[in-house]
Design a protein around this motif. Structure first.
Motif, PDB file in Angstrom:
ATOM      1  N   MET A 173       0.822  -1.180   0.000  1.00  0.00           N
ATOM      2  CA  MET A 173       0.000   0.000   0.000  1.00  0.00           C
ATOM      3  C   MET A 173       0.869   1.247   0.000  1.00  0.00           C
ATOM      4  N   ILE A 174       1.935   1.221   0.741  1.00  0.00           N
ATOM      5  CA  ILE A 174       2.832   2.362   0.770  1.00  0.00           C
ATOM      6  C   ILE A 174       3.503   2.528  -0.587  1.00  0.00           C
ATOM      7  N   GLY A 175       3.778   1.394  -1.249  1.00  0.00           N
ATOM      8  CA  GLY A 175       4.386   1.448  -2.575  1.00  0.00           C
ATOM      9  C   GLY A 175       3.507   2.187  -3.566  1.00  0.00           C
ATOM     10  N   ASN A 176       2.201   1.983  -3.480  1.00  0.00           N
ATOM     11  CA  ASN A 176       1.276   2.698  -4.355  1.00  0.00           C
ATOM     12  C   ASN A 176       1.290   4.191  -4.075  1.00  0.00           C
ATOM     13  N   ALA A 177       1.355   4.556  -2.799  1.00  0.00           N
ATOM     14  CA  ALA A 177       1.387   5.974  -2.431  1.00  0.00           C
ATOM     15  C   ALA A 177       2.660   6.637  -2.955  1.00  0.00           C
ATOM     16  N   VAL A 178       3.760   5.917  -2.885  1.00  0.00           N
ATOM     17  CA  VAL A 178       5.018   6.450  -3.397  1.00  0.00           C
ATOM     18  C   VAL A 178       4.925   6.638  -4.905  1.00  0.00           C
ATOM     19  N   LYS A 179       4.342   5.674  -5.601  1.00  0.00           N
ATOM     20  CA  LYS A 179       4.202   5.775  -7.055  1.00  0.00           C
ATOM     21  C   LYS A 179       3.325   6.969  -7.428  1.00  0.00           C
ATOM     22  N   VAL A 180       2.213   7.152  -6.727  1.00  0.00           N
ATOM     23  CA  VAL A 180       1.325   8.283  -7.001  1.00  0.00           C
ATOM     24  C   VAL A 180       2.066   9.603  -6.773  1.00  0.00           C
ATOM     25  N   THR A 181       2.847   9.666  -5.704  1.00  0.00           N
ATOM     26  CA  THR A 181       3.616  10.873  -5.413  1.00  0.00           C
ATOM     27  C   THR A 181       4.632  11.155  -6.512  1.00  0.00           C
TER      28      THR A 181
END
Length: 53
Positions: A1-9
């Motif tokens: 889930m954190i990986g997705n947030a990093v990608k979006v950022t």
């Protein structure tokens, strides 16, 4: 889930590009069609199709 947030950022800041190709169709609708949306009426009798319609 954190990986997705990093990608979006990263996409938002321009570090990465968004490589998703949008063909304008709903993914859920495409999945249903691939699972037999066209096959179902082909296997029904004309009477059953008329009953549903």
């Amino acid at each position: 889930m954190i990986g997705n947030a990093v990608k979006v950022t990263r996409i938002a800041t321009g570090e990465e590009t968004d490589d998703v190709i949008d063909d304008g169709k709903d993914p859920a609708a495409k999945a249903l069609d691939a699972k037999g949306g066209k096959k179902r009426p082909a296997t029904m009798t004309p009477e059953r199709r008329a009953e549903i319609a």
